[in-house]
Write a protein that holds these residues in place. Sequence first.
Motif, PDB file in Angstrom:
ATOM      1  N   MET A   1       8.025  -6.513   4.836  1.00  9.64           N
ATOM      2  CA  MET A   1       8.066  -5.428   4.262  1.00  9.64           C
ATOM      3  C   MET A   1       6.858  -5.226   3.157  1.00  9.64           C
ATOM      4  O   MET A   1       6.659  -5.878   2.400  1.00  9.64           O
ATOM      5  CB  MET A   1       9.068  -4.554   3.799  1.00  9.64           C
ATOM      6  CG  MET A   1       9.066  -3.136   3.288  1.00  9.64           C
ATOM      7  SD  MET A   1       8.811  -2.127   4.708  1.00  9.64           S
ATOM      8  CE  MET A   1      10.269  -2.160   5.618  1.00  9.64           C
ATOM      9  N   ILE A   2       5.825  -4.247   3.467  1.00  8.96           N
ATOM     10  CA  ILE A   2       4.839  -4.191   2.473  1.00  8.96           C
ATOM     11  C   ILE A   2       5.129  -3.145   1.334  1.00  8.96           C
ATOM     12  O   ILE A   2       5.279  -1.867   1.652  1.00  8.96           O
ATOM     13  CB  ILE A   2       3.416  -3.507   2.997  1.00  8.96           C
ATOM     14  CG1 ILE A   2       2.960  -4.685   4.291  1.00  8.96           C
ATOM     15  CG2 ILE A   2       2.501  -3.406   2.082  1.00  8.96           C
ATOM     16  CD1 ILE A   2       1.850  -3.888   5.144  1.00  8.96           C
ATOM     17  N   ALA A   3       5.504  -3.877   0.307  1.00 10.24           N
ATOM     18  CA  ALA A   3       6.252  -2.841  -0.973  1.00 10.24           C
ATOM     19  C   ALA A   3       6.152  -3.662  -2.121  1.00 10.24           C
ATOM     20  O   ALA A   3       5.968  -4.808  -2.103  1.00 10.24           O
ATOM     21  CB  ALA A   3       7.671  -2.661  -0.505  1.00 10.24           C
TER      22      ALA A   3
ATOM     23  N   PRO B   1       6.020  -4.799   9.814  1.00 13.29           N
ATOM     24  CA  PRO B   1       6.218  -3.369  10.214  1.00 13.29           C
ATOM     25  C   PRO B   1       5.409  -2.396   9.498  1.00 13.29           C
ATOM     26  O   PRO B   1       5.770  -1.257   9.962  1.00 13.29           O
ATOM     27  CB  PRO B   1       7.632  -3.183  10.204  1.00 13.29           C
ATOM     28  CG  PRO B   1       8.225  -4.035   8.935  1.00 13.29           C
ATOM     29  CD  PRO B   1       7.262  -5.327   8.966  1.00 13.29           C
ATOM     30  N   GLY B   2       5.086  -2.610   8.392  1.00 11.56           N
ATOM     31  CA  GLY B   2       4.258  -1.711   7.301  1.00 11.56           C
ATOM     32  C   GLY B   2       5.035  -1.633   6.175  1.00 11.56           C
ATOM     33  O   GLY B   2       5.730  -2.316   5.897  1.00 11.56           O
ATOM     34  N   GLY B   3       5.133  -0.260   5.621  1.00 10.59           N
ATOM     35  CA  GLY B   3       5.537  -0.118   4.315  1.00 10.59           C
ATOM     36  C   GLY B   3       4.933   0.982   3.597  1.00 10.59           C
ATOM     37  O   GLY B   3       4.500   2.053   3.861  1.00 10.59           O
TER      38      GLY B   3
ATOM     39  N   ALA C   1       1.873  -3.302  12.619  1.00  4.17           N
ATOM     40  CA  ALA C   1       2.137  -1.756  12.727  1.00  4.17           C
ATOM     41  C   ALA C   1       1.994  -1.211  11.361  1.00  4.17           C
ATOM     42  O   ALA C   1       2.426  -1.599  10.199  1.00  4.17           O
ATOM     43  CB  ALA C   1       3.475  -1.569  13.156  1.00  4.17           C
ATOM     44  N   SER C   2       1.632   0.054  11.471  1.00  2.69           N
ATOM     45  CA  SER C   2       1.578   1.088  10.590  1.00  2.69           C
ATOM     46  C   SER C   2       0.805   0.604   9.318  1.00  2.69           C
ATOM     47  O   SER C   2      -0.398   0.282   9.286  1.00  2.69           O
ATOM     48  CB  SER C   2       2.841   1.604   9.946  1.00  2.69           C
ATOM     49  OG  SER C   2       2.914   2.802   9.749  1.00  2.69           O
ATOM     50  N   GLY C   3       1.498   0.299   8.030  1.00  2.00           N
ATOM     51  CA  GLY C   3       0.758  -0.167   6.929  1.00  2.00           C
ATOM     52  C   GLY C   3       0.090  -1.360   7.100  1.00  2.00           C
ATOM     53  O   GLY C   3      -0.926  -1.940   6.606  1.00  2.00           O
ATOM     54  N   ALA C   4       0.878  -2.186   7.969  1.00  2.00           N
ATOM     55  CA  ALA C   4       0.070  -3.589   8.274  1.00  2.00           C
ATOM     56  C   ALA C   4      -1.303  -3.464   8.930  1.00  2.00           C
ATOM     57  O   ALA C   4      -2.275  -4.205   8.891  1.00  2.00           O
ATOM     58  CB  ALA C   4       0.782  -4.421   9.138  1.00  2.00           C
ATOM     59  N   TYR C   5      -1.174  -2.580  10.086  1.00  2.00           N
ATOM     60  CA  TYR C   5      -2.519  -2.256  10.790  1.00  2.00           C
ATOM     61  C   TYR C   5      -3.487  -1.484   9.690  1.00  2.00           C
ATOM     62  O   TYR C   5      -4.577  -1.825   9.897  1.00  2.00           O
ATOM     63  CB  TYR C   5      -2.269  -1.360  11.964  1.00  2.00           C
ATOM     64  CG  TYR C   5      -3.438  -1.092  12.824  1.00  2.00           C
ATOM     65  CD1 TYR C   5      -4.090  -2.224  13.712  1.00  2.00           C
ATOM     66  CD2 TYR C   5      -4.385  -0.291  12.383  1.00  2.00           C
ATOM     67  CE1 TYR C   5      -5.188  -2.142  14.220  1.00  2.00           C
ATOM     68  CE2 TYR C   5      -5.652  -0.003  13.268  1.00  2.00           C
ATOM     69  CZ  TYR C   5      -5.922  -1.262  13.966  1.00  2.00           C
ATOM     70  OH  TYR C   5      -7.221  -1.002  14.717  1.00  2.00           O
TER      71      TYR C   5
ATOM     72  N   PRO D   1       7.392   8.031   1.349  1.00  2.00           N
ATOM     73  CA  PRO D   1       6.557   7.814   2.642  1.00  2.00           C
ATOM     74  C   PRO D   1       6.501   6.456   2.770  1.00  2.00           C
ATOM     75  O   PRO D   1       6.272   5.587   2.042  1.00  2.00           O
ATOM     76  CB  PRO D   1       5.566   8.526   2.136  1.00  2.00           C
ATOM     77  CG  PRO D   1       5.681   9.549   1.166  1.00  2.00           C
ATOM     78  CD  PRO D   1       6.835   8.832   0.342  1.00  2.00           C
ATOM     79  N   SER D   2       6.439   6.225   4.284  1.00  4.10           N
ATOM     80  CA  SER D   2       6.085   4.966   4.603  1.00  4.10           C
ATOM     81  C   SER D   2       5.290   4.964   5.696  1.00  4.10           C
ATOM     82  O   SER D   2       5.452   5.798   6.608  1.00  4.10           O
ATOM     83  CB  SER D   2       7.641   4.015   5.126  1.00  4.10           C
ATOM     84  OG  SER D   2       8.395   3.796   3.839  1.00  4.10           O
ATOM     85  N   LEU D   3       4.429   3.638   5.560  1.00  2.00           N
ATOM     86  CA  LEU D   3       3.468   3.901   6.897  1.00  2.00           C
ATOM     87  C   LEU D   3       4.267   2.958   8.199  1.00  2.00           C
ATOM     88  O   LEU D   3       4.271   1.766   7.988  1.00  2.00           O
ATOM     89  CB  LEU D   3       2.012   2.960   6.406  1.00  2.00           C
ATOM     90  CG  LEU D   3       1.485   4.025   5.592  1.00  2.00           C
ATOM     91  CD1 LEU D   3       0.107   3.181   5.257  1.00  2.00           C
ATOM     92  CD2 LEU D   3       1.117   5.242   6.067  1.00  2.00           C
ATOM     93  N   ARG D   4       4.857   3.455   9.199  1.00  2.00           N
ATOM     94  CA  ARG D   4       5.522   2.827   9.921  1.00  2.00           C
ATOM     95  C   ARG D   4       5.250   3.378  11.319  1.00  2.00           C
ATOM     96  O   ARG D   4       4.731   4.291  11.364  1.00  2.00           O
ATOM     97  CB  ARG D   4       7.258   2.768   9.779  1.00  2.00           C
ATOM     98  CG  ARG D   4       7.687   2.408   8.562  1.00  2.00           C
ATOM     99  CD  ARG D   4       9.118   2.059   8.489  1.00  2.00           C
ATOM    100  NE  ARG D   4       9.458   1.784   7.121  1.00  2.00           N
ATOM    101  CZ  ARG D   4      10.821   1.805   6.748  1.00  2.00           C
ATOM    102  NH1 ARG D   4      11.687   2.235   7.753  1.00  2.00           N
ATOM    103  NH2 ARG D   4      11.145   1.408   5.563  1.00  2.00           N
TER     104      ARG D   4
END
Length: 326
Positions: free
Chosen positions: A82-84, A117-119, A152-156, A323-326
């Motif tokens: 998780m990106i957090a 998965p983002g974050g 995915a999401s924040g990771a992309y 909000p989360s980028l997922r």
Amino acid sequence: MWGEKKAPVVAESDQKSWKLLEKTLLASVHEQRRSRRWGIFFKLLTFVYLFGALAMFSPLFDAKKSGMSGTSHTALVEVRGMIADKEAASADNIVGSLRAAFEDTGTKAVILRINSPGGSPVQSGYIYDEIRRLRAEYPDTKVYAVISDLGASGAYYIASAADEIYADKASLVGSIGVTAAGFGFVGVMEKLGVDRRVYTSGEHKAFLDPFQPQKEDEALFWKSVLETTHRQFIDSVKKGRGDRLKDAEHPELFSGLVWSGEQALELGLVDALGSTSYVAREVIGVKEMVDFTVQESPLDRFAKRFGAGVAENLALWMGFQGPSLR
């Protein structure tokens, strides 16, 4: 004389018994002292061992990150989980690793190995901006994002800042969207006969309170906030990928769907298929890799596991999660 008291006569056998008892007591005292000394010694030994172990695992004692790596190498930075904030994949950790990698004179190129998965959109944005800044400051040092299982999401979001993106044919790539989750307990409160009382100084101050009915105008407002974040995400991806996106107007490209690596290649979300070792060996031309990823010390992991973050996360999940980028 008749008035004198004579000292009692102690039998020889009694004297021997007293001496034996005295020797036994003295031996016991000596043994206790000896045990105490050995106890102190082993405690000190244990302390030295633990201190040495912490030093070995601490990033402060990692020569690879101090610019002493010497020979030419490919720098590796992991974006895992998780990106957090306060997580392993926080902006502080990733940005610090990236700066160390770029500043190392032996770095030929940098690989961001991604499995996330983002974050947080904020943390992802910080990393995205720093990658672009470092690329401008070190134009001869390229950045390659390599997605393994999941990007995915924040990771992309982060990956789109790289010079090139690689993935496996079965990797999951994309999920360009924004989500915010929470719970509503109004029905439960009514069944239990519990009356919720909230006092605020602003009309909408408690608009995310899970114990109150959701209002339509507040739901629309919150949707506009998420749409603004989504637009920022899309703009950053377009800026990072440019003309490599085969169809930037594809109706589902930014819908939050996730694609396989093979599909992502067709859409222009990735540049080619390949692993980390493939990129280092065949693309960069330097198979020797040095890991610049910040490693958590055992003390950090212990504090995180038993720290006050548990209560904070519980409060967020019971009511509202940002909000989360997922």
